[in-house]
Design an enzyme around this catalytic site. Structure first.
Site, PDB file in Angstrom:
ATOM      1  N   GLU A 177       3.069   0.138   5.212  1.00 29.49           N
ATOM      2  CA  GLU A 177       3.245  -0.922   6.530  1.00 29.49           C
ATOM      3  C   GLU A 177       1.737  -1.210   7.310  1.00 29.49           C
ATOM      4  O   GLU A 177       1.460  -0.402   7.789  1.00 29.49           O
ATOM      5  CB  GLU A 177       4.366  -0.418   7.492  1.00 29.49           C
ATOM      6  CG  GLU A 177       4.466  -1.326   8.582  1.00 29.49           C
ATOM      7  CD  GLU A 177       5.373  -0.694   9.496  1.00 29.49           C
ATOM      8  OE1 GLU A 177       5.690  -1.323  10.666  1.00 29.49           O
ATOM      9  OE2 GLU A 177       6.031   0.533   9.401  1.00 29.49           O
ATOM     10  N   LYS A 219       5.445  -3.399   3.504  1.00 27.44           N
ATOM     11  CA  LYS A 219       6.190  -4.126   4.807  1.00 27.44           C
ATOM     12  C   LYS A 219       5.306  -4.557   5.800  1.00 27.44           C
ATOM     13  O   LYS A 219       4.544  -3.877   6.873  1.00 27.44           O
ATOM     14  CB  LYS A 219       6.912  -2.758   5.670  1.00 27.44           C
ATOM     15  CG  LYS A 219       7.660  -3.143   6.876  1.00 27.44           C
ATOM     16  CD  LYS A 219       8.329  -1.848   7.324  1.00 27.44           C
ATOM     17  CE  LYS A 219       8.965  -2.324   8.685  1.00 27.44           C
ATOM     18  NZ  LYS A 219      10.082  -1.213   9.411  1.00 27.44           N
TER      19      LYS A 219
END
Length: 338
Positions: A177, A219
């Site tokens: 992420e 992500k």
């Protein structure tokens, strides 16, 4: 490293237009949200709220996996059933946030580096034994005057790659992420530029560390105007800029991209995701990994009252269904009225 198990889990997490429920808020973040709602912040109230989320009827129709916090993965339903068991019984996959948060980056005012690599191998092994099958680590990039610097991007990309390699070593699918924050007055073009720079750096490091791309998920942030920008890009412009950037930066070997909502409203996060699926053929599954954009309607409906559990669960199930529809390009505002 069981390569096939990693690949199978990564594919399962993005299969059938389903997404992830990010319920990995730290105790301090959960406290902040409870205070905003006037809810008493105790461990039992946090446990009760998490039970509400996990036991939502039909949640597995739209959600493939749940990202938990360390406190949550050790908690149980009121009757003593561990949350991990409830998640599995519902047909979903348990995951865990493993970073220790973004801290100021020495020598680089306004920038951060995410900590938590020390002792990570042991913590990952323990989480795997508990039943987690994927993990998440967030790197934070701020757009501002003179930032992000090359050093700020590089140190976060390196940490993400080291984390990902350690995850795969113990059998956990890493969710990588790198979040370029919406905060600021930057333009859509500036967000595009920085997001591209960050993603190139991340995948360079992932390759250098030998991370199996087929056994991970990305992500990322959506490419948007800054929250304080005088000119806010349209839903269509955000979707186009985001997909074009990803096509330039993300290898087709990655099985899925699960967007963070990054402070967007629940409805706007669904609308952006929906527009990405209009008339496009994409090399990866594109889905959601939302926290507040999934949870907030349920939290507001619950408000700490046991009598409100059912209506709160209905709100969560509805929000999840809206986002699954968005992954099929079938979301519309009429769904909100229903």
């Amino acid at each position: 490293m069981n390569t096939q198990a990693l690949i199978d889990t990564a594919k399962a997490l993005v299969a059938d237009n389903k997404g992830l429920l990010a319920m990995d808020e730290s105790s301090s973040t959960c406290r902040k949200r409870f205070v905003e709602q006037g809810i008493e912040d105790t461990e039992e109230m946090r446990r009760a709220y998490r039970e509400l989320l996990i036991t939502t009827p039909r949640l597995a129709e739209s959600v493939s996996g749940l990202i938990l916090f360390d406190e949550t993965i050790h908690q149980a339903k009121k009757d003593g059933t561990p949350f991990i068991d409830l998640i599995r019984q519902a047909g979903m996959i348990p995951g865990i946030k493993v970073d220790l948060g973004a801290k100021p980056l020495a020598g680089h005012p306004g920038e951060t580096v995410t900590e938590g690599l020390d002792g990570l191998r042991k913590r990952l092994e323990d989480y795997f034994k508990l039943g987690a099958r994927f993990a998440k680590w967030r790197g934070v990039i701020t757009i501002g005057d003179g930032i992000p610097s090359d050093a700020g991007i590089a140190v976060n990309a390196h940490a993400l790659a080291r984390y990902a390699a350690l995850c795969q070593e113990v059998g956990l699918v890493p969710i990588v992420e790198p979040e370029v924050l919406m905060d600021g007055n930057h333009s859509l073009a500036r967000c595009t530029e920085v997001t591209e720079q960050v993603l190139h750096a991340v995948f360079t490091e992932l390759n250098a560390q030998g991370v199996l791309l087929e056994g991970m998920l990305l992500k990322p942030n959506m490419v948007t105007s800054g929250t304080d920008s005088a000119e806010q890009a349209s839903v269509e412009a955000v979707a186009a800029a985001t997909i074009n950037t990803l096509l330039l930066c993300v290898p087709a070997a990655v099985p899925g991209i699960a967007f963070l909502s990054g402070g967007q409203s629940a409805e706007l996060a669904s609308a952006h995701l929906n527009d990405m699926h209009q008339g496009r053929s994409l090399p990866w599954a594109v889905t959601f990994s939302y926290g507040r954009a999934l949870q907030q309607p349920a939290l507001s409906a619950w408000n700490g009252e046991p009598a409100n559990v059912e209506v709160a669960q209905q709100a969560l199930a509805h929000r999840a269904a809206c986002n699954r529809a968005a992954c099929q390009g079938a979301y519309n505002t009429g769904m909100e009225r229903s």
